[in-house]
Design a protein around this motif. Structure first.
Motif, PDB file in Angstrom:
ATOM      1  N   SER A 171       0.813  -1.224   0.000  1.00 26.01           N
ATOM      2  CA  SER A 171       0.000   0.000   0.000  1.00 26.01           C
ATOM      3  C   SER A 171       0.843   1.270   0.000  1.00 26.01           C
ATOM      4  CB  SER A 171      -0.959   0.004   1.198  1.00 26.01           C
ATOM      5  OG  SER A 171      -0.257   0.191   2.415  1.00 26.01           O
ATOM      6  N   ILE A 172       2.019   1.238   0.658  1.00 27.02           N
ATOM      7  CA  ILE A 172       2.836   2.454   0.738  1.00 27.02           C
ATOM      8  C   ILE A 172       3.908   2.513  -0.343  1.00 27.02           C
ATOM      9  CG2 ILE A 172       2.452   2.631   3.233  1.00 27.02           C
ATOM     10  CD1 ILE A 172       5.402   1.814   3.623  1.00 27.02           C
ATOM     11  N   CYS A 173       4.096   1.417  -1.072  1.00 25.06           N
ATOM     12  CA  CYS A 173       5.167   1.353  -2.066  1.00 25.06           C
ATOM     13  C   CYS A 173       5.140   2.527  -3.058  1.00 25.06           C
ATOM     14  CB  CYS A 173       5.095   0.021  -2.805  1.00 25.06           C
ATOM     15  SG  CYS A 173       6.552  -0.298  -3.823  1.00 25.06           S
ATOM     16  N   PRO A 174       3.963   2.931  -3.578  1.00 23.34           N
ATOM     17  CA  PRO A 174       3.967   4.045  -4.538  1.00 23.34           C
ATOM     18  C   PRO A 174       4.386   5.393  -3.927  1.00 23.34           C
ATOM     19  CG  PRO A 174       1.932   2.756  -4.693  1.00 23.34           C
ATOM     20  CD  PRO A 174       2.632   2.322  -3.445  1.00 23.34           C
ATOM     21  N   GLN A 175       4.340   5.483  -2.588  1.00 29.74           N
ATOM     22  CA  GLN A 175       4.628   6.761  -1.930  1.00 29.74           C
ATOM     23  C   GLN A 175       6.085   6.916  -1.510  1.00 29.74           C
ATOM     24  OE1 GLN A 175       1.790   7.428   1.378  1.00 29.74           O
ATOM     25  NE2 GLN A 175       0.759   5.570   0.681  1.00 29.74           N
ATOM     26  N   VAL A 176       6.860   5.822  -1.548  1.00 30.30           N
ATOM     27  CA  VAL A 176       8.189   5.851  -0.941  1.00 30.30           C
ATOM     28  C   VAL A 176       9.253   5.348  -1.906  1.00 30.30           C
ATOM     29  CG1 VAL A 176       7.213   5.529   1.376  1.00 30.30           C
ATOM     30  CG2 VAL A 176       7.972   3.538   0.069  1.00 30.30           C
ATOM     31  N   ASP A 177      10.514   5.634  -1.565  1.00 27.41           N
ATOM     32  CA  ASP A 177      11.659   5.177  -2.358  1.00 27.41           C
ATOM     33  C   ASP A 177      12.301   3.918  -1.771  1.00 27.41           C
ATOM     34  OD1 ASP A 177      11.891   7.572  -4.261  1.00 27.41           O
ATOM     35  OD2 ASP A 177      11.923   8.554  -2.304  1.00 27.41           O
ATOM     36  N   ILE A 178      12.210   3.778  -0.455  1.00 27.46           N
ATOM     37  CA  ILE A 178      12.807   2.645   0.254  1.00 27.46           C
ATOM     38  C   ILE A 178      11.802   2.167   1.290  1.00 27.46           C
ATOM     39  CG2 ILE A 178      14.690   1.912   1.799  1.00 27.46           C
ATOM     40  CD1 ILE A 178      16.382   4.189   0.629  1.00 27.46           C
ATOM     41  N   ILE A 179      11.700   0.849   1.485  1.00 28.48           N
ATOM     42  CA  ILE A 179      10.878   0.293   2.565  1.00 28.48           C
ATOM     43  C   ILE A 179      11.759  -0.559   3.460  1.00 28.48           C
ATOM     44  CG2 ILE A 179       8.967  -1.244   3.179  1.00 28.48           C
ATOM     45  CD1 ILE A 179       7.567  -0.464   0.633  1.00 28.48           C
ATOM     46  N   VAL A 180      11.727  -0.271   4.755  1.00 31.63           N
ATOM     47  CA  VAL A 180      12.438  -1.095   5.734  1.00 31.63           C
ATOM     48  C   VAL A 180      11.429  -1.617   6.752  1.00 31.63           C
ATOM     49  CG1 VAL A 180      14.545   0.247   5.420  1.00 31.63           C
ATOM     50  CG2 VAL A 180      13.030   0.769   7.332  1.00 31.63           C
ATOM     51  N   CYS A 181      11.720  -2.784   7.288  1.00 36.08           N
ATOM     52  CA  CYS A 181      10.793  -3.457   8.210  1.00 36.08           C
ATOM     53  C   CYS A 181      11.473  -3.702   9.545  1.00 36.08           C
ATOM     54  CB  CYS A 181      10.345  -4.780   7.598  1.00 36.08           C
ATOM     55  SG  CYS A 181       9.278  -5.760   8.677  1.00 36.08           S
ATOM     56  N   LEU A 182      10.783  -3.356  10.629  1.00 33.42           N
ATOM     57  CA  LEU A 182      11.224  -3.669  11.989  1.00 33.42           C
ATOM     58  C   LEU A 182      10.483  -4.937  12.389  1.00 33.42           C
ATOM     59  CD1 LEU A 182      10.921  -0.079  13.572  1.00 33.42           C
ATOM     60  CD2 LEU A 182      12.696  -0.999  12.051  1.00 33.42           C
ATOM     61  N   SER A 183      11.172  -6.053  12.394  1.00 35.55           N
ATOM     62  CA  SER A 183      10.525  -7.359  12.528  1.00 35.55           C
ATOM     63  C   SER A 183      10.928  -8.077  13.810  1.00 35.55           C
ATOM     64  CB  SER A 183      10.885  -8.244  11.329  1.00 35.55           C
ATOM     65  OG  SER A 183      10.540  -9.591  11.575  1.00 35.55           O
ATOM     66  N   HIS A 184       9.994  -8.152  14.746  1.00 36.11           N
ATOM     67  CA  HIS A 184      10.231  -8.987  15.934  1.00 36.11           C
ATOM     68  C   HIS A 184       9.539 -10.336  15.715  1.00 36.11           C
ATOM     69  CE1 HIS A 184      11.737  -9.201  20.086  1.00 36.11           C
ATOM     70  NE2 HIS A 184      10.801 -10.129  20.212  1.00 36.11           N
ATOM     71  N   LEU A 185       9.960 -11.015  14.652  1.00 38.43           N
ATOM     72  CA  LEU A 185       9.316 -12.265  14.252  1.00 38.43           C
ATOM     73  C   LEU A 185      10.250 -13.462  14.301  1.00 38.43           C
ATOM     74  CD1 LEU A 185       7.346 -11.030  11.097  1.00 38.43           C
ATOM     75  CD2 LEU A 185       6.600 -11.038  13.479  1.00 38.43           C
ATOM     76  N   GLY A 186      11.552 -13.233  14.212  1.00 40.74           N
ATOM     77  CA  GLY A 186      12.498 -14.339  14.188  1.00 40.74           C
ATOM     78  C   GLY A 186      13.059 -14.570  12.798  1.00 40.74           C
ATOM     79  N   ILE A 187      14.225 -15.180  12.724  1.00 40.18           N
ATOM     80  CA  ILE A 187      14.958 -15.332  11.475  1.00 40.18           C
ATOM     81  C   ILE A 187      14.188 -16.153  10.447  1.00 40.18           C
ATOM     82  CG2 ILE A 187      16.254 -17.299  12.434  1.00 40.18           C
ATOM     83  CD1 ILE A 187      17.519 -14.747   9.808  1.00 40.18           C
ATOM     84  N   HIS A 188      13.508 -17.208  10.866  1.00 42.50           N
ATOM     85  CA  HIS A 188      12.762 -18.043   9.915  1.00 42.50           C
ATOM     86  C   HIS A 188      11.660 -17.230   9.249  1.00 42.50           C
ATOM     87  CE1 HIS A 188      10.836 -21.506   8.113  1.00 42.50           C
ATOM     88  NE2 HIS A 188       9.707 -21.203   8.732  1.00 42.50           N
ATOM     89  N   GLU A 189      10.895 -16.487  10.045  1.00 40.98           N
ATOM     90  CA  GLU A 189       9.826 -15.657   9.502  1.00 40.98           C
ATOM     91  C   GLU A 189      10.384 -14.542   8.620  1.00 40.98           C
ATOM     92  OE1 GLU A 189       6.179 -15.855  10.158  1.00 40.98           O
ATOM     93  OE2 GLU A 189       7.036 -17.865  10.358  1.00 40.98           O
ATOM     94  N   ASP A 190      11.527 -13.981   9.002  1.00 43.44           N
ATOM     95  CA  ASP A 190      12.143 -12.917   8.201  1.00 43.44           C
ATOM     96  C   ASP A 190      12.525 -13.422   6.815  1.00 43.44           C
ATOM     97  OD1 ASP A 190      11.843 -11.223  10.314  1.00 43.44           O
ATOM     98  OD2 ASP A 190      13.951 -11.158  10.875  1.00 43.44           O
ATOM     99  N   ARG A 191      13.065 -14.633   6.757  1.00 45.87           N
ATOM    100  CA  ARG A 191      13.436 -15.198   5.458  1.00 45.87           C
ATOM    101  C   ARG A 191      12.215 -15.432   4.587  1.00 45.87           C
ATOM    102  NH1 ARG A 191      17.666 -19.216   8.467  1.00 45.87           N
ATOM    103  NH2 ARG A 191      19.541 -17.887   8.314  1.00 45.87           N
ATOM    104  N   LEU A 192      11.148 -15.929   5.194  1.00 42.87           N
ATOM    105  CA  LEU A 192       9.911 -16.128   4.440  1.00 42.87           C
ATOM    106  C   LEU A 192       9.354 -14.799   3.950  1.00 42.87           C
ATOM    107  CD1 LEU A 192       8.102 -18.811   6.650  1.00 42.87           C
ATOM    108  CD2 LEU A 192       9.171 -19.166   4.417  1.00 42.87           C
ATOM    109  N   LEU A 193       9.357 -13.800   4.820  1.00 44.97           N
ATOM    110  CA  LEU A 193       8.845 -12.481   4.459  1.00 44.97           C
ATOM    111  C   LEU A 193       9.651 -11.885   3.303  1.00 44.97           C
ATOM    112  CD1 LEU A 193       6.986 -10.042   5.065  1.00 44.97           C
ATOM    113  CD2 LEU A 193       8.732  -9.261   6.695  1.00 44.97           C
ATOM    114  N   ALA A 194      10.967 -12.019   3.360  1.00 46.02           N
ATOM    115  CA  ALA A 194      11.816 -11.478   2.301  1.00 46.02           C
ATOM    116  C   ALA A 194      11.506 -12.141   0.961  1.00 46.02           C
ATOM    117  CB  ALA A 194      13.283 -11.667   2.662  1.00 46.02           C
ATOM    118  N   ALA A 195      11.260 -13.447   0.998  1.00 45.70           N
ATOM    119  CA  ALA A 195      10.963 -14.167  -0.243  1.00 45.70           C
ATOM    120  C   ALA A 195       9.579 -13.808  -0.783  1.00 45.70           C
ATOM    121  CB  ALA A 195      11.057 -15.673   0.004  1.00 45.70           C
TER     122      ALA A 195
END
Length: 462
Positions: A171-195
């Motif tokens: 939803s915010i992608c058209p408004q911004v140049d860079i998106i960063v995520c603060l993820s308190h989910l754990g490494i396994h979830e982070d890898r899935l999210l990145a993919a």
């Protein structure tokens, strides 16, 4: 003729899973303040994030200030945004969490936690957009781990984090140049999210205490994380090609806190935090009429008293806990909040589990494992070292060999309620407890239960 590309370099600094380990905090804070001043002088963009579990009520400073002391530390170090971890989310009452960030000078970013009526609490934002010195837009999104049962008991609604993050990012992608995520989910979830979510450029990770020395790339997404306990500070540098509107380069590094500048007064500052916490917990809870000594490996006056408190508080048929819970004993005389905290610093809740007699017998069998008492426990909310002996309360065997849980004879189909520690219900020690019907007692910690029982037992005595 060679045309020089127009680039902007953006600096991100991040911490995660500090867990109120303040030994290195003076150095970390000084470093972050100095880097911000340095980048400001150079007219460079700098953003500072914490990725959750900065708060940990096992520390007297945190418990004594209800986490507001941690917020003051984050303020003084100049953080721009944070997300919450499970220690902020489920070890504090709803009222305490709703007021925790009232004095915050930073944004609290989390997109998967709501009131039960689906509204967003006023102290948090699903995302925030920051503007760099050249006018680039950085969208920051965040989410925390989905401990559904625990949040529900505290009257919160938590939703699946990766899906929520994907929606916000798109939803915010058209408004911004860079998106960063603060993820308190754990490494396994982070890898899935990145993919799954190509829109996210950087994921700052936490929760599983993973340490990524130079980051990790999943497709085009950079993952960064700094381990735990303030042992490292993370730094991510992004070079953005303004002409093409794309990231030209990004890389992650970590800085050991042991290498940061220290001062002689740092130890004094840390000790002052501890003392401030203890002073705030000087409140008398109950007068203990007789000393309660503990034994790590077998039943003791303290474990007997604690077992009775669990039965009285929950009305369960029997109880199970471990001797390693107690980090000392209780002397005769006034018991304060500080005494209870020192004895039971763990952010552990009670849980009442419904079992059949056969299931209880299986748990009893497993509890006799001779290796367990000397097993070191890490995580699960436990703040001691060794498991210690497994202790049952209100469970006794007659001379004829009949086993009773309270007034109930334990037969294969007997319905038994067992009061135990939440850490025993995660399946690591007793698989039966993971899938059993259970009711978590929240937000009270086990030290609160012991304090309540002490008041009830010794009311009016001196």
């Amino acid at each position: 003729m060679n045309m020089q590309k127009k680039m902007e370099t953006i600096y991100f600094y991040h911490t995660n899973d500090i867990h109120s380990h303040f030994d290195t905090w003076p150095q970390i804070s000084r470093y972050l303040i100095s880097k911000r001043a340095e980048h400001k002088e150079r007219e460079e963009t700098c953003l500072v994030f914490d990725i959750g579990d900065h708060v940990d009520r096992s520390h007297p400073f945190t418990d004594g200030t209800a986490g507001k002391g941690n917020v003051a530390l984050l303020n003084s170090a100049g953080y721009d945004a944070i997300t919450i971890g499970n220690n902020e989310g489920i070890t504090m009452s709803k009222k305490a969490l709703n007021t925790l960030y009232e004095g915050a000078d930073f944004d609290v970013i989390i997109c998967n936690l709501f009131e039960t009526d689906d509204s967003t609490p006023k102290w948090m934002k699903p995302y925030e957009i920051y503007t760099t010195v050249t006018g680039l837009k950085i969208g920051v999104i965040g989410a925390t781990a989905q401990y559904k049962e625990f949040y529900a008991k505290l009257d919160w609604q938590i939703v699946e984090p990766r899906e929520a993050l994907r929606k916000i990012a798109k939803s915010i992608c058209p408004q911004v140049d860079i998106i960063v995520c603060l993820s308190h989910l754990g490494i396994h979830e982070d890898r899935l999210l990145a993919a799954e979510c190509k829109e996210i450029d950087i994921i700052f990770g936490a929760h599983t205490h993973h340490l990524l020395m130079e980051g990790e790339c999943v497709d085009s997404t950079l993952l960064a994380a700094t381990g735990k306990f303030g042992q490292y500070v993370g730094k991510v540098v992004v070079q953005f090609d303004i002409d093409s509107g794309r990231i030209a380069n990004k890389h992650a590094t970590i800085i050991p806190a042991s290498e940061l500048e220290s001062e002689e007064a740092d130890v004094e500052r840390v000790n002052r935090l501890i003392e401030d916490g203890k002073q705030s917990m000087d409140e008398k809870v109950f007068y203990n009429s007789f000393p309660l000594k503990n034994d790590l490996f077998k039943e003791s006056p303290l474990s007997s008293f604690f077992g009775k408190s669990l039965i009285a508080y929950t009305d369960a048929d029997c109880a199970l806990f471990n001797g390693g819970l107690f980090l000392g004993g209780l002397e005769q005389g006034w018991v304060t909040k500080a005494d209870l905290h020192a004895l039971l610093p763990h952010p552990i809740n009670l849980c009442v589990v419904q079992l059949k007699g056969t299931e209880l017998l299986e748990i009893i069998r497993l509890s006799k494992n001779e290796e367990w008492p000397k097993t070191e426990i890490k995580g699960l909310g436990f703040r001691g070292t060794l498991m210690g002996g497994l202790i049952f309360a209100n469970l006794h065997e007659t001379e004829s060999g009949q086993l009773f849980a309270g007034q109930k004879e334990v037969l294969p189909e007997t319905n038994i309620s067992l009061a135990t520690l939440d850490m025993f219900t995660f399946g690591f020690f007793f698989p039966t407890l993971k899938d059993a019907e259970k009711d978590y007692i929240m937000p009270e910690f086990i030290r609160d239960v012991l304090g309540w029982y002490g008041k009830e037992t010794f009311a009016g005595t001196l």
